[in-house]
Structure formats: C-alpha cells, structure tokens
Design an enzyme around this catalytic site. Structure first.
Site, PDB file in Angstrom:
ATOM      1  N   GLU A  71       8.133   1.063  11.939  1.00 14.01           N
ATOM      2  CA  GLU A  71       9.282   1.976  11.950  1.00 14.01           C
ATOM      3  C   GLU A  71       8.690   3.377  11.903  1.00 14.01           C
ATOM      4  OE1 GLU A  71      11.783   4.534  11.006  1.00 14.01           O
ATOM      5  OE2 GLU A  71      12.324   3.503   9.143  1.00 14.01           O
ATOM      6  N   LYS A 103       0.878  -1.175   0.000  1.00 17.20           N
ATOM      7  CA  LYS A 103       0.000   0.000   0.000  1.00 17.20           C
ATOM      8  C   LYS A 103       0.913   1.222   0.000  1.00 17.20           C
ATOM      9  CE  LYS A 103      -2.139   3.152   1.695  1.00 17.20           C
ATOM     10  NZ  LYS A 103      -1.838   4.476   1.135  1.00 17.20           N
TER      11      LYS A 103
HETATM   12  P1  ADP Z   1       2.237  10.983   7.101  1.00 16.02           P
HETATM   13  O1  ADP Z   1       1.353  11.603   8.158  1.00 16.02           O
HETATM   14  O2  ADP Z   1       3.631  11.394   7.190  1.00 16.02           O
HETATM   15  O3  ADP Z   1       1.665  11.017   5.720  1.00 16.02           O
HETATM   16  P2  ADP Z   1       1.225   8.401   7.596  1.00 16.02           P
HETATM   17  O4  ADP Z   1       1.606   7.519   8.712  1.00 16.02           O
HETATM   18  O5  ADP Z   1      -0.139   9.001   7.631  1.00 16.02           O
HETATM   19  O6  ADP Z   1       2.338   9.470   7.498  1.00 16.02           O
HETATM   20  O7  ADP Z   1       1.383   7.655   6.201  1.00 16.02           O
HETATM   21  C1  ADP Z   1       2.215   6.570   5.978  1.00 16.02           C
HETATM   22  C2  ADP Z   1       1.421   5.498   5.260  1.00 16.02           C
HETATM   23  O8  ADP Z   1       0.357   5.104   6.114  1.00 16.02           O
HETATM   24  C3  ADP Z   1       0.776   5.939   3.955  1.00 16.02           C
HETATM   25  O9  ADP Z   1       0.884   4.883   3.013  1.00 16.02           O
HETATM   26  C4  ADP Z   1      -0.644   6.165   4.349  1.00 16.02           C
HETATM   27  O10 ADP Z   1      -1.566   5.991   3.284  1.00 16.02           O
HETATM   28  C5  ADP Z   1      -0.849   5.085   5.378  1.00 16.02           C
HETATM   29  N1  ADP Z   1      -1.982   5.349   6.279  1.00 16.02           N
HETATM   30  C6  ADP Z   1      -2.447   6.533   6.705  1.00 16.02           C
HETATM   31  N2  ADP Z   1      -3.528   6.374   7.499  1.00 16.02           N
HETATM   32  C7  ADP Z   1      -3.761   5.047   7.583  1.00 16.02           C
HETATM   33  C8  ADP Z   1      -4.739   4.227   8.242  1.00 16.02           C
HETATM   34  N3  ADP Z   1      -5.711   4.759   8.984  1.00 16.02           N
HETATM   35  N4  ADP Z   1      -4.655   2.886   8.099  1.00 16.02           N
HETATM   36  C9  ADP Z   1      -3.667   2.332   7.370  1.00 16.02           C
HETATM   37  N5  ADP Z   1      -2.745   3.039   6.701  1.00 16.02           N
HETATM   38  C10 ADP Z   1      -2.779   4.377   6.798  1.00 16.02           C
END
Ligand code: ADP
Length: 494
Positions: A264, A188
C-alpha cells in the site's frame, strides 16, 4: 478529551524499549540502541533497540516455530477469537495512554490520533476476531464421482513493515486478518514511530497471544527491514509506505524465496470540485481537512485540488479561509487541528517541494514555510499553491506533507484526464449535485476509492487499496483476508 489527563501522560518518562521476540522483551543482539526524537520539540524521548539482521532472523525463527507447532493456528477458532477480543479490549482500556505515547513519537494531533490510532486499531482487531469463526471453505461443482474441496489455509509467517503516520491503525490492518487466520507475524515498525505499536504488541501478550505468534523488531529499514525482505522463511510480506521501499521489497522477494508482496504505497489523490457541488463552503472545509489533517501525512490525502475554472478564484478563497481557521501547533493540545511533521528530514523535503513548485511557476497563496521554530518542533504552515499544471512536480510526486496544489479544469473529460495523469491511483473525490456526473467520476477516475461529496471517510467494512503505483491488494474488510491464506484444492475420487 480531557486536557489535564493528556498533560499528565505527556509528562511520563518513557523507559527504553526492546524487541518482542518469543514472548520476551529483549535488547538488540549487540546491545545497540537508537534515540527516538520527538517531533514536538526535537528532544530525545527515549531509546529503542537498534535491531540487527540476527535479531530479525531470531524473530522469524520464533514465528516459524510457533506456526509449525500449531500453538495458535491449531487452537479452536473460538479460543483465538477470545484472545483477539481481549486484545481489542486492552487497547481500548489503554486508549489515551497509547494515543499520547504515539503522538509524542510521531506528532499527529491528539484528536485524530485517539480516534484513528487505538480507536481504529481496537475496532479492526475486533472486526477480524468476530469474522474468524464465520469463514468457510468451499465445495466445487464437480462431477458426481468427485469431491472437489477448497481449503483456506494460513500462509505461515507474515512479515509486516509499518510506516510512521498511523502505526497502530495500519499495524492493525495487517495484524487483524493475519492473526485471525492463524498465521504468525513479525512486525517491523518505522524508525520514527515505533513506541505505540510496540506497546500494542506487548498488550497482545497480556491478552493471551502465545509467545512467538507475534514478534516485533525495531531498527533501521535498511537493516532489519531488508533482513525480513530477504528471508527465506517469510511467506508473505505486507507493507505500507513509500514507493521506493515498495519497489525494494519486490526485489528482495525476487532475490529470495519469491514471497508474496502486498504493497500500500503513496498517492497524489485528486479532489475534483464542480461548480454544481451541493455546498461549496462545506466542500472547501472538507478539502482543507482532507489535505491538512495530520499535516498531510496521510496516504489518501487529497493533495491535488482540481477546480472547475468558473469557480476557481471563489473556491480557492474559500479553501484558504477554511485553512486559516485550522490551528497548527502542539499536537497534545485538544485545540490543535494540525500537528507536527514527523521528522526534520520530512519537513525539509516538504519545503523543498514548495521551492520546486515556485520555480515551476506555482503561486504560494498561503503558508510555504516552517513555523513555531522556537518550540524546537517540526511544524509547517498549511500551504496552498495555485497555478499547478498537470505535469508539474507538485502534481506528479507525493509530498506527504501539508501542501495542496490547485489546478483548474473546464470539462468532465478534462477533469478525468488530469485526475488520471499520475502514476498513482489510491483515492479521489468529486463534488457535484449531478448524479450521472458523480457516477461518471466513480467509473472514470482510476483509484482504489472514490468519494462523492465528501473526502477521506471510510470504515473497516470497505477495502482500501491502490491501483497503478499506489500498490496491490487491499487492507480492511473481508477482502483483506485473501492476502493471508493459501487456497488448497482437495480432488477426491469417490
Ligand atoms: P518514508 O520514506 O515515508 O519513511 P519508507 O517507505 O521509507 O517511508 O518507510 C516505511 C517503512 O519501511 C518503515 O518501517 C521503514 O523502516 C521501512 N523501510 C525503509 N527502508 C527499507 C528497506 N530498505 N527494506 C525494508 N524496509 C524498509
């Protein structure tokens, strides 16, 4: 690096991209797409499939079927190795194309992107390809009438959620060991940087990875990421990203099948400079690079500069001078050292942290604002804030942007106390000519990696992982393999 080749590639229109499911490139099940904005100019670059929970379920089912019929894990190790080596070769053969595509999508300066993205990804895939036929099970020291064996079995279906700062490099950190061991993977990628990783996934198919072994679904984290997290059919979830999302993934696991979750997460990494550093000018240059490269969007960025009080003013002046020589701008120019911030949301967040730092008594001695606004891109001046107390917001919360906070200290003990006064523990550094002090710092500072007289360097042979709220488990090195195996004991009465 050849600027004319980069300029030719940057002009290429980018066709809309679909998911990769079961070896096919497919649109979202409801046909929805989302625009991809370029941080270089704020313009729409292309569209990607805006995945649905149904798409994620289909990708996971495909990965499961591939695992169950053993089309990959059942192949002889030499055959799997051959495919992965071919994949590494294809990544390298397309390195510039992949790097430019990635930069147009995420804004990293091209010099760093070329090395850290396709360069590192190919190296990582090759490392695990070479390792996979050198991994043995174990025979336990049992009584003579018993044979105790420890088998290392692939876990099954791995879900990998990837961030936007280094999508290919971090993607490869998960894909290399997971695929080498025979698992199937569903990727993803991040909303704001998926293009290069999707292209890298397509190259895996070209290299001969059987359909279904590696699937990739684009879309919103809260939709497709959540569907992955809550799936009853994903065995291990691996993630790099923010603490908030990491926490959610653990909740998803608890609410579903208790899948193993490896995280991480962020950092607030201390770069500790003592007056007896071997070369203060070098330390200043590396400190600037350690926070400002990729506009600070590096999980191990040295975002807290702890400086021995006796050299504080002199050293801050040297870092400021080194910073002034770093060119911020068009990430696709070979002259640029600091590229764009990945998104407007991120840029606003960064600027918000500067406002808070000022309100809490910090002094902005350089930067602090958005620049190059006429380009339409998201650029921020590298920012240094002095007078940051150990409990200030800027000393406690990860910015993930080009903002350096400076805090003075008097003694070794105080340096360690300040270094350890956050919830994080990812990386750190100490600069000193005193061997004993250097080792005290390595032992005393709670992080996954400590650098001495350098900052940020490491290669695939050593693990990267955090302690505290920086995460668990490790990427890179042979230790990363542990995340993707189940140990099975065979206890045999002879
Ligand atoms: P940032 O805030 O720096 O964008 P995130 O942790 O939100 O970092 O994003 C890192 C990854 O996690 C991305 O691939 C994002 O789509 C995914 N992501 C964000 N929200 C969710 C969620 N609720 N469940 C699973 N994956 C998520």
């Amino acid at each position: 690096m050849d600027q004319s080749k980069i300029d030719a590639l940057r002009a290429h229109p980018i066709p809309p991209r679909g998911h990769v499911i079961d070896g096919q490139i497919v649109p979202a099940s409801d046909g929805a797409t989302m625009d991809v904005l370029s941080p270089l100019n704020g313009q729409v670059l292309t569209q990607v499939a805006k995945g649905t929970a149904r798409d994620m379920t289909a990708a996971i089912a495909s990965a499961r079927a591939a695992f169950e019929d053993k089309r990959w894990c059942g192949q002889p190790p030499a055959a799997r190795k051959k495919v992965l080596l071919k994949w590494a070769e294809l990544i390298e053969a397309n390195a510039l194309e992949l790097a430019v595509l990635g930069v147009r999508d995420n804004g990293t300066e091209i010099g760093m992107a070329l090395k850290a993205e396709p360069g590192s990804a190919a190296g990582t895939i090759r490392y695990y390809a070479e390792a996979l036929d050198k991994l043995y099970g174990e025979i336990a020291p049992t009584p003579g009438d018993i044979l105790g064996m420890i088998h290392k079995e692939p876990v099954g279906v791995v879900g990998a959620i990837i961030p936007w700062n280094f999508p290919m490099m971090i993607g490869a950190w998960k894909l290399g060991p997971a695929l080498a061991l025979g698992n199937s993977v569903v990727l993803k990628p991040a909303e704001t940087a998926s293009l290069s990783l999707m292209r890298m996934t397509e190259l895996a198919l070209e290299a001969g990875l059987p359909p279904g072994v590696l699937n990739a679904v684009t879309g919103e984290g809260a939709v497709v990421g959540e569907a992955m997290g809550l799936s009853m059919d994903v065995d291990v979830l691996v993630f790099t990203g923010s603490g908030g999302t990491g926490r959610r993934l653990m909740e998803y696991s608890a609410r579903s099948n208790m899948k193993r979750v490896y995280l991480e997460l962020g950092g607030k990494s201390p770069n500790i400079v003592f007056a007896d550093a071997p070369n203060l000018d070098e330390a200043a240059k590396v400190a600037a690079g350690g926070i400002f490269r990729n506009a600070g969007q590096v999980c191990v960025a040295g975002s807290r500069l702890l400086v021995e009080a006796s050299i504080h003013d002199e050293f801050v002046a040297a870092v400021t001078k080194a910073t002034a020589t770093m060119r911020v701008g068009d990430p696709l120019s070979v002259e640029t050292q600091i590229g764009a911030v990945n998104s407007e949301v991120q840029l606003k967040q960064n600027l918000g942290f500067v406002d808070i730092a000022k309100a809490e008594g910090g002094e902005v001695i350089t930067g602090g604002d958005r620049i190059l606004q006429e380009t339409g891109g998201y650029f921020m001046a590298p920012t240094i804030v002095t007078g940051v107390t150990r409990d200030a917001t800027l000393a406690q919360q990860e910015v993930f942007g080009p903002v350096l906070g400076v805090t003075p200290f008097e003694t070794d003990e105080e340096a360690i106390q300040i270094a350890n006064s956050t919830v994080y523990g990812l990386a750190g550094a100490a600069w000193t000519s005193n061997l004993s002090r250097a080792h005290k710092m390595v032992r005393g500072v709670r992080t996954g990696v400590m650098h001495i007289n350098t900052y940020g360097g490491a290669d695939g042979t050593v693990p990267l992982g955090g302690v505290g709220q920086s995460g668990n488990g490790s990427d890179k090195s042979l230790h990363a393999l542990e995340k993707y195996v189940n140990l099975k004991t065979a206890w045999i009465k002879l």
